[in-house]
Design an enzyme around this catalytic site. Structure first.
Site, PDB file in Angstrom:
ATOM      1  N   PRO A 212      43.120 -10.516  49.355  1.00 23.42           N
ATOM      2  CA  PRO A 212      43.711 -11.718  48.764  1.00 23.42           C
ATOM      3  C   PRO A 212      43.391 -12.957  49.594  1.00 23.42           C
ATOM      4  O   PRO A 212      43.295 -12.872  50.817  1.00 23.42           O
ATOM      5  CB  PRO A 212      45.214 -11.443  48.814  1.00 23.42           C
ATOM      6  CG  PRO A 212      45.368 -10.000  49.119  1.00 23.42           C
ATOM      7  CD  PRO A 212      44.128  -9.539  49.779  1.00 23.42           C
ATOM      8  N   GLU A 433      31.495  -2.036  67.007  1.00 20.62           N
ATOM      9  CA  GLU A 433      30.394  -2.309  66.065  1.00 20.62           C
ATOM     10  C   GLU A 433      29.066  -2.458  66.801  1.00 20.62           C
ATOM     11  O   GLU A 433      28.025  -2.005  66.319  1.00 20.62           O
ATOM     12  CB  GLU A 433      30.697  -3.564  65.244  1.00 20.62           C
ATOM     13  CG  GLU A 433      31.982  -3.480  64.413  1.00 20.62           C
ATOM     14  CD  GLU A 433      32.035  -2.277  63.481  1.00 20.62           C
ATOM     15  OE1 GLU A 433      30.965  -1.748  63.103  1.00 20.62           O
ATOM     16  OE2 GLU A 433      33.161  -1.851  63.131  1.00 20.62           O
TER      17      GLU A 433
HETATM   18  P1  ADP Z   1      42.041 -14.942  45.871  1.00 22.41           P
HETATM   19  O1  ADP Z   1      41.848 -15.123  44.416  1.00 22.41           O
HETATM   20  O2  ADP Z   1      40.872 -14.281  46.530  1.00 22.41           O
HETATM   21  O3  ADP Z   1      43.325 -14.296  46.256  1.00 22.41           O
HETATM   22  P2  ADP Z   1      42.234 -17.799  45.836  1.00 22.41           P
HETATM   23  O4  ADP Z   1      40.982 -18.145  45.129  1.00 22.41           O
HETATM   24  O5  ADP Z   1      43.467 -17.803  45.019  1.00 22.41           O
HETATM   25  O6  ADP Z   1      42.100 -16.395  46.552  1.00 22.41           O
HETATM   26  O7  ADP Z   1      42.394 -18.754  47.097  1.00 22.41           O
HETATM   27  C1  ADP Z   1      43.554 -19.503  47.317  1.00 22.41           C
HETATM   28  C2  ADP Z   1      43.230 -20.857  47.884  1.00 22.41           C
HETATM   29  O8  ADP Z   1      42.662 -20.743  49.186  1.00 22.41           O
HETATM   30  C3  ADP Z   1      42.207 -21.606  47.074  1.00 22.41           C
HETATM   31  O9  ADP Z   1      42.803 -22.325  46.051  1.00 22.41           O
HETATM   32  C4  ADP Z   1      41.574 -22.523  48.127  1.00 22.41           C
HETATM   33  O10 ADP Z   1      42.352 -23.668  48.347  1.00 22.41           O
HETATM   34  C5  ADP Z   1      41.628 -21.686  49.380  1.00 22.41           C
HETATM   35  N1  ADP Z   1      40.364 -20.951  49.593  1.00 22.41           N
HETATM   36  C6  ADP Z   1      40.224 -19.602  49.640  1.00 22.41           C
HETATM   37  N2  ADP Z   1      38.945 -19.265  49.855  1.00 22.41           N
HETATM   38  C7  ADP Z   1      38.244 -20.408  49.935  1.00 22.41           C
HETATM   39  C8  ADP Z   1      36.857 -20.705  50.140  1.00 22.41           C
HETATM   40  N3  ADP Z   1      35.944 -19.746  50.300  1.00 22.41           N
HETATM   41  N4  ADP Z   1      36.486 -22.004  50.143  1.00 22.41           N
HETATM   42  C9  ADP Z   1      37.405 -22.973  49.992  1.00 22.41           C
HETATM   43  N5  ADP Z   1      38.717 -22.759  49.784  1.00 22.41           N
HETATM   44  C10 ADP Z   1      39.150 -21.493  49.774  1.00 22.41           C
END
Ligand code: ADP
Length: 620
Positions: A212, A433
């Site tokens: 997550p 690793e």
């Molecule tokens: P997941 O769906 O993998 O649980 P989310 O897409 O809901 O994660 O991520 C939650 C928030 O965290 C996003 O809205 C963003 O603000 C931030 N975030 C997470 N990963 C990134 C990334 N790779 N680049 C920029 N922001 C990110």
């Protein structure tokens, strides 16, 4: 994620509700009409009777339906009295009136009789039918939130819910591999003919696997944003209900909406909740429901073609528990792994999120990235946010490095702390690793090592990416694999004084491999060419190897030989690590610093490996 509350399912209900209200009004009016409202003052029946007998009345009218007699007396005054609506009582009254020589008329009130039947019999029937229709419509299509309404469909924001995100790939940082894969989807949605002319088939479904907070939702929204198509967001858990058939109905409902809105991206978060391997127990009861839901999902995915402009993206943290049928071609035939960001990726994410805020010149995002191993993109976004809040609270006009560092501590001590490594733990992961990588290289297979990481990824804490894919393995190849598998824990033991739970998976695989080497392939010199293990039925490593049929004697032989293989492999790993201690040291240093080493840097390091003296390899 906001979406307009489209009241698309209200219209079928509206006529029914209006009908019910109209019927009720009609009924009320009917009853008013039915209520007796005879002219004149009301008096007792006895008075009427006495007046009649005394010859004081001119005329009398019996209102049959109302059971009321209206009389006009000698003086011309109009009076009325109710009489019991029985035949005997009516006959008696008529007889009394006749005795007094009164002109009697009977008004059968036919219109009132008809209205009476309508109001008391027909109207209630129609009312019942209308209410029944409302319940039916509500149950099938749903409307309003909660209750029996909305059962067969998705609730709340998903009620016809989609939006057109304005997120772009430029809003996503550090997950370039996923972006490259998904760009293809965007290209296809934008211009379906382009790939078609090349004969290419874009994926119908892409599975985004990762923990997550690493940006799976974000990147999925970016795909829709880049392609300018509708974005449907549902959680797998929304399909899980205890009532058989409801989940399947919701899946059907979702895809019906998607087809209407196409081109569109459907994002199913935590798809494992709905797409768990069939037959793999877990739930008591509810399995039927889950299977129906999963089957419906499969049917829907087979039911459209990529040319319809529908692409399903799904996210999961547990791709291993998904039903294999979901991963077949034409469904989620592409998998993209999104791990926790490494140092460079973390810096990129921090830069992206901090970019919009006023930063003090002392801010060093690279240093901050170095302080945040194991943090996800969401954690990093939270760090920047915490820092901004802190700055605002202290009345500062700019976010400083100390605000950010404080933000890191706040996020670290939050609920995610268990996934975040301390420096000492990270060093151990690096040693482990690096041990794998150095030994694989020392075994003459340096070309297979493409990347070494000391970053938690999914449920593993680090990884060595190997590129070998040989099909036929000689005995010495299998032995080399054993050595490589045990190298991680051996490096820990030799360099840090003790091994750890990090090697659990390696150990399981090494044990299975050693058993195969001895019991399935009979590759040990000096042992008879006999298969000691029963052939596998399920075909999965480590599953269903049944040696229960072995005699105690043969079992002991198997165990002894397996132990000998493992001990020998560990000794070889140890000596290879010792010979290449300098390279190991450098690689560990790099991992401590960068967490992830690949490409030129990795190959330059591994070039220093001293090739093994084949003689020590022993057998054969
Ligand atoms: P997941 O769906 O993998 O649980 P989310 O897409 O809901 O994660 O991520 C939650 C928030 O965290 C996003 O809205 C963003 O603000 C931030 N975030 C997470 N990963 C990134 C990334 N790779 N680049 C920029 N922001 C990110």
């Amino acid at each position: 994620m906001s979406s307009p509350d489209t009241p698309r399912h209200i219209p079928p209900l509206l006529p029914a509700v209006v009908t019910v209200i109209a019927l009720l009004a009609l009924g009320a009016a009917g009853f008013r009409y039915l209520a007796p409202a005879p002219p004149g003052a009301e008096v007792g029946l006895d008075r009427v009777r006495a007046a009649a007998l005394a010859g004081d009345l001119q005329r009398a009218t019996l209102l049959d339906q109302d059971a009321v007699v209206v009389v006009v007396d000698a003086a011309g005054a109009v009076l009325h009295a109710a009489y019991p609506a029985s035949d005997v009582a009516t006959a008696q009254l008529v007889a009394d009136l006749a005795t007094g020589d009164v002109a009697v008329r009977v008004d059968p009130q036919v219109d009132k009789a008809v209205v009476g039947v309508l109001v008391t019999v027909v109207l209630p029937l129609i009312l019942l039918a209308a209410l029944f229709a409302i319940v039916l419509v509500a149950t099938r299509d749903g409307a309003g939130a909660g209750g029996v309404a909305g059962f067969g469909r998705l609730r709340g924001r998903q009620a016809g819910g989609h939006d057109r995100p304005d997120v772009r790939f430029s809003d996503v940082a550090g997950i370039d591999e996923a972006v490259v894969e998904l760009r293809e989807v965007v290209d296809h949605l934008r211009d379906p003919s382009r790939l078609a002319t090349l004969g290419g088939r874009p994926p119908k479904g892409v599975l985004l696997a990762g923990p997550p907070g690493v940006g799976k939702t974000l990147v999925a929204r970016a795909v829709a944003g880049e392609a300018g198509v509708a974005f449907f967001h549902v959680a797998g858990a929304e399909f899980v209900e205890s009532l058989v058939g409801v989940g399947a109905a919701r899946v059907r409902d979702l895809f019906a909406q998607v087809r209407e809105a196409a081109p569109a991206i459907v994002f199913i978060d935590e798809v494992d909740a709905a797409g768990r391997r069939r037959g793999a127990g877990g739930a008591v009861g509810g399995t039927d429901e889950r299977e129906q839901t999963l089957n419906q999902l499969l049917v829907e995915m087979d039911g459209f073609s990529v040319d319809d402009g529908i692409v399903v993206l799904a996210a999961t943290n547990r791709p291993d528990i998904l039903d294999p049928a979901l991963l077949r071609p034409g469904r989620f035939d592409r998998q993209v792994e999104i791990g926790r960001p490494d140092l460079a990726a973390r810096q990129a994410i921090l830069t992206l999120h901090a970019g919009t805020r006023p930063l003090h010149p002392d801010v060093d995002l690279a240093a901050l990235a170095g302080r945040t191993p194991g943090f996800t993109g969401a954690d990093l976004a939270a760090v920047v946010n915490e820092a901004s809040l802190l700055a605002a609270r202290t009345g500062a006009t700019q976010v400083t490095q100390s605000h950010l560092v404080e933000g890191v501590d706040r996020v670290r001590s939050g609920p995610r702390a268990s996934q975040v490594l301390t420096d000492a733990e990270r060093h151990r992961v690096a040693v482990h690793e690096a041990g794998h990588a150095v030994v694989v290289a020392a075994l003459g297979r340096a070309a297979e090592v493409t990347r070494v990481q000391a970053v938690p990824r999914g449920r593993t804490l680090g990884s060595v990416t190997l590129g070998g894919d040989a099909v036929l393995r000689a005995a010495e190849d299998l032995r080399d694999d054993l050595v490589a598998l045990l190298a991680g824990r051996t490096a820990e033991r030799d360099r840090l004084g003790s091994a750890s739970t990090l090697g659990e998976d390696d150990l399981a695989r090494a044990t299975g491999l050693a058993r195969d080497l001895v019991g399935a392939h009979a590759l040990v010199e000096g042992l008879p060419p006999r298969r000691l293990l029963a052939p596998r039925t399920a075909g999965h490593l480590g599953e269903a190897t049944d040696d229960a049929v072995l005699g105690a004697d043969a079992r002991e032989r198997l165990d002894t030989a397996v132990d000998a293989e493992l001990v020998a492999a560990e000794a070889r790993a140890s000596s290879l690590l010792q010979v290449n201690g300098a390279v190991l040291e450098k690689l560990v240093g790099e991992l401590d610093r960068l967490e992830s080493v690949d490409g030129h840097r990795l190959h330059a390091l591994l070039a220093g490996i001293i090739p093994p003296a084949r003689a020590t390899a022993g057998q054969r």
